[in-house]
Design a protein around this motif. Structure first.
Motif, short mmCIF file in Angstrom:
data_model
loop_
_atom_site.label_atom_id
_atom_site.label_comp_id
_atom_site.label_asym_id
_atom_site.label_seq_id
_atom_site.Cartn_x
_atom_site.Cartn_y
_atom_site.Cartn_z
N ILE A 55 0.83 -1.20 0.00
CA ILE A 55 0.00 0.00 0.00
C ILE A 55 0.87 1.26 0.00
O ILE A 55 0.61 2.21 -0.74
N SER A 56 1.93 1.27 0.82
CA SER A 56 2.76 2.47 0.91
C SER A 56 3.49 2.75 -0.39
O SER A 56 3.80 3.91 -0.68
N VAL B 71 20.75 -3.81 6.58
CA VAL B 71 21.97 -4.56 6.23
C VAL B 71 21.85 -5.21 4.86
O VAL B 71 22.76 -5.12 4.03
N LEU B 72 20.72 -5.87 4.59
CA LEU B 72 20.57 -6.58 3.31
C LEU B 72 19.97 -5.70 2.22
O LEU B 72 19.96 -6.11 1.05
N GLY B 73 19.46 -4.53 2.58
CA GLY B 73 18.96 -3.62 1.57
C GLY B 73 17.62 -4.00 0.98
O GLY B 73 17.30 -3.62 -0.15
N PHE B 74 16.77 -4.73 1.73
CA PHE B 74 15.44 -5.07 1.24
C PHE B 74 14.55 -3.83 1.18
O PHE B 74 14.69 -2.91 1.98
N THR B 75 13.63 -3.82 0.23
CA THR B 75 12.57 -2.80 0.23
C THR B 75 11.56 -3.15 1.32
O THR B 75 11.57 -4.27 1.85
N PRO B 76 10.66 -2.21 1.68
CA PRO B 76 9.64 -2.54 2.69
C PRO B 76 8.82 -3.77 2.32
O PRO B 76 8.53 -4.61 3.17
N THR B 77 8.42 -3.88 1.04
CA THR B 77 7.63 -5.03 0.63
C THR B 77 8.43 -6.32 0.73
O THR B 77 7.92 -7.36 1.19
N ASN C 143 2.26 1.68 -3.55
CA ASN C 143 1.39 1.70 -4.73
C ASN C 143 0.07 2.43 -4.56
O ASN C 143 -0.55 2.80 -5.55
N LEU C 144 -0.42 2.59 -3.31
CA LEU C 144 -1.73 3.20 -3.09
C LEU C 144 -1.61 4.34 -2.09
O LEU C 144 -0.54 4.60 -1.55
N HIS C 145 -2.73 5.01 -1.86
CA HIS C 145 -2.75 6.03 -0.81
C HIS C 145 -2.60 5.35 0.55
O HIS C 145 -3.20 4.30 0.81
N TRP C 146 -1.81 5.97 1.44
CA TRP C 146 -1.53 5.35 2.73
C TRP C 146 -2.79 5.06 3.54
O TRP C 146 -2.81 4.16 4.39
N GLY C 147 -3.88 5.82 3.29
CA GLY C 147 -5.11 5.62 4.07
C GLY C 147 -5.69 4.23 3.95
O GLY C 147 -6.43 3.78 4.84
N TRP C 148 -5.34 3.51 2.89
CA TRP C 148 -5.89 2.17 2.71
C TRP C 148 -5.38 1.17 3.74
O TRP C 148 -5.98 0.10 3.91
N ILE C 149 -4.30 1.48 4.43
CA ILE C 149 -3.85 0.56 5.48
C ILE C 149 -4.88 0.49 6.61
O ILE C 149 -4.92 -0.49 7.37
N TYR C 150 -5.71 1.54 6.73
CA TYR C 150 -6.79 1.54 7.72
C TYR C 150 -8.15 1.26 7.08
O TYR C 150 -9.01 0.63 7.70
N LEU C 151 -8.33 1.73 5.87
CA LEU C 151 -9.63 1.55 5.21
C LEU C 151 -9.94 0.08 4.91
O LEU C 151 -11.11 -0.29 4.80
N ILE C 152 -8.90 -0.77 4.79
CA ILE C 152 -9.17 -2.20 4.53
C ILE C 152 -9.93 -2.84 5.69
O ILE C 152 -10.56 -3.89 5.51
N ASN C 153 -9.90 -2.21 6.86
CA ASN C 153 -10.65 -2.76 8.00
C ASN C 153 -12.16 -2.55 7.85
O ASN C 153 -12.94 -3.26 8.49
N VAL C 154 -12.56 -1.58 7.04
CA VAL C 154 -13.99 -1.24 6.95
C VAL C 154 -14.81 -2.38 6.34
O VAL C 154 -15.78 -2.85 6.97
N PRO C 155 -14.48 -2.89 5.14
CA PRO C 155 -15.26 -4.02 4.63
C PRO C 155 -15.13 -5.26 5.51
O PRO C 155 -16.11 -6.00 5.69
N LEU C 156 -13.93 -5.49 6.06
CA LEU C 156 -13.76 -6.63 6.97
C LEU C 156 -14.67 -6.50 8.18
O LEU C 156 -15.31 -7.46 8.61
N GLY C 157 -14.73 -5.29 8.74
CA GLY C 157 -15.56 -5.06 9.92
C GLY C 157 -17.03 -5.22 9.63
O GLY C 157 -17.78 -5.80 10.43
#
Length: 483
Positions: free
Chosen positions: A154-155, A289-295, A157-171
């Motif tokens: 999400i961070s 140390v290993l240089g990984f991206t967040p994903t 590729n999408l707007h950061w707000g979706w990290i919280y908005l994904i809870n809405v349909p689940l809820g």
């Protein structure tokens, strides 16, 4: 029969949401800081406000479940969590996001203690309950696997707000299923909220959590941190005094005479100490140390969490063969060994070098599911809500201790000398993991002692005096009930 397993799915989904919210946001914090123009302090409070309220109100949530009924409190917590997730996802300023995160903590504090109580109500048979706890635990493992990956995706590729908005349909889905599958409680067992107990326990946990969160940044001897710990000590003493004199206390102290309950809380706390440490500091190692991206860094934990989830489902059979004490001790031994072996991976290592030990760690963590089942079995039915809250408080506080104590060791190890920054970090990281391994291995004798032989149920709370004084009891609980 089928309806019970659908009810378990509801409980697991509720737990999954709160655990996912704990894991999904960390890798997106830099993006949130940039888009909302937050200071470092403001960014820290985006994460800390949720944890602070969540930990501070968990005993309160458990008590409310005992008084007003588990189903009612579960649905209330789910509604609060879902609506506040919507507010967080749509936030346009730092203060708005921090406030929404704090309200999310309120919802999670109502949801989490009710989960184990609902499992106990839905599955009164200990054998079925053990399997149900295994499936429920798998939801937590899946959140650990999907949270960092989802947050990283999400961070990027999408707007950061979706990290919280994904809870809405689940809820919304979970709330609808809960109305149909989770039966109302019928047996009324309580009438008193124990407001002094609620206030002193919440104040103690708020103060302790605040001190642990802010101690490293402000300095452990800073006036505000010393004040927080002093408030915690005073409130804890006040809570003990209040509970010893209350007609219907939140926590009957005789509950802690059960070696299964007390030893189980301690073992579970040590497990949480290790889990928080391995996830937090290994994520730093993979990226720094290993240089990984967040994903990529989030994806690295997926196999570990999946192994943890699969073993969680099978752990009931393993504990039937070995016994709960030996199974939990074996799990802690595998976890401690894995942490120690991860510490031996050098700067030139890659994910292939650490993956076997991540998998070993997941195997050990999955074997700890019978521990939760044992603690659930040791709970008096009429106080299962607040006892579940105590279990989750131990996990949250020990988890914060894992981050703060190991973080302080890591920071101290990096200071001094003229070593390159990455070399200093790696050496300090390796030493920190050795300390973490020793702590985790120390849980082995605790598990072997406290969980040996047949389960020992905690003594039931004396209620004759309270009943005589009040004439009747209220609240809602029946036998059978999340991170």
């Amino acid at each position: 029969m089928i309806m019970r397993w659908w009810a378990l799915a509801v409980v697991s989904l509720g737990t999954f949401m709160t655990y996912l919210d704990n894991n999904v946001g960390n890798v997106a914090l830099p993006t949130i800081q940039r888009e909302l123009e937050l200071t470092i302090s403001g960014l820290e409070w985006v994460a800390s406000s949720y944890i602070l309220v969540f930990a501070g109100l968990m005993l309160v949530g458990g008590r409310l479940a005992d008084v007003f009924g588990t189903r009612r409190v579960f649905l209330t917590g789910l509604a609060v969590f879902t609506l506040s997730s919507l507010a967080a996802g749509l936030a346009t300023s730092g203060p708005m996001l921090i406030a929404a995160r704090a309200v999310q903590g309120v919802g999670a504090a109502l949801l989490t203690p009710t989960a184990l109580t609902l499992i106990r109500q839905i599955f009164p048979d200990p054998g079925e309950r053990g399997r149900a706890v295994g499936i429920w635990s798998m939801s937590g493992a899946l959140s650990m696997a999907l949270g960092p990956v989802t947050g990283g995706f999400i961070s990027e590729n999408l707007h950061w707000g979706w990290i919280y908005l994904i809870n809405v349909p689940l809820g919304l889905v979970t709330f609808g299923l809960a109305l149909r599958t989770v039966r109302p409680d019928f047996t009324r067992v309580r009438h008193s909220l124990d407001l002094p107990g609620l206030a002193t326990s919440a104040l103690a946990l708020f103060a302790l959590t605040y001190g642990l969160i802010e101690g490293e940044g402000a300095g452990w001897t800073a006036p505000e941190i010393l004040t927080a710990f002093a408030v915690f000590a005073a409130a804890a003493v006040a809570f003990a005094l209040v509970e010893s004199r209350a007609a219907e206390p939140m926590i009957v102290m005789s509950l802690f005479r059960s070696r299964v309950f007390t030893g189980g809380l301690l073992t579970s706390g040590i497990w949480s100490f290790g889990v928080f440490g391995i996830y937090f500091f290994s994520a730093l190692w993979l990226q720094n140390v290993l240089g990984f991206t967040p994903t990529e860094a989030g994806s690295a934990f997926v196999p570990m969490a999946l192994v943890m989830g699969v073993v969680a489902v099978l752990s009931q059979r393993i504990s039937a063969a070995l016994g709960i004490g030996r199974t939990v001790a074996l799990g802690m031994a595998l976890m401690g060994t894995a942490i120690y072996l991860i510490a031996g991976v050098g700067a030139d290592g890659g994910y292939a070098d650490v993956a076997p030990w991540f998998l070993l760690y997941g195997l050990g963590a999955g074997l700890l599911v019978p521990l939760t089942a044992a603690i659930v079995g040791a709970m008096p039915a009429e106080r299962s809500g607040v006892a579940s809250g105590a279990l989750n408080v131990s996990r949250e506080v020990f988890g914060l201790l894992g981050i703060t104590v190991l973080g302080a060791i890591l920071s101290a190890g990096q200071r001094g000398g003229d070593r390159p920054q990455l070399v200093a970090f790696l050496e300090a990281y390796q030493f920190t993991l050795v300390i973490a391994a020793i702590v985790v291995l120390a849980a082995i004798p605790v598990a072997l002692y406290s969980l040996r032989g047949p389960r020992t149920a905690a003594p039931a709370a004396p209620q004759a005096g309270a009943a005589a004084a009040t004439g009747s009891s209220s609240g809602a609980e029946s036998v059978g009930s999340a991170n």
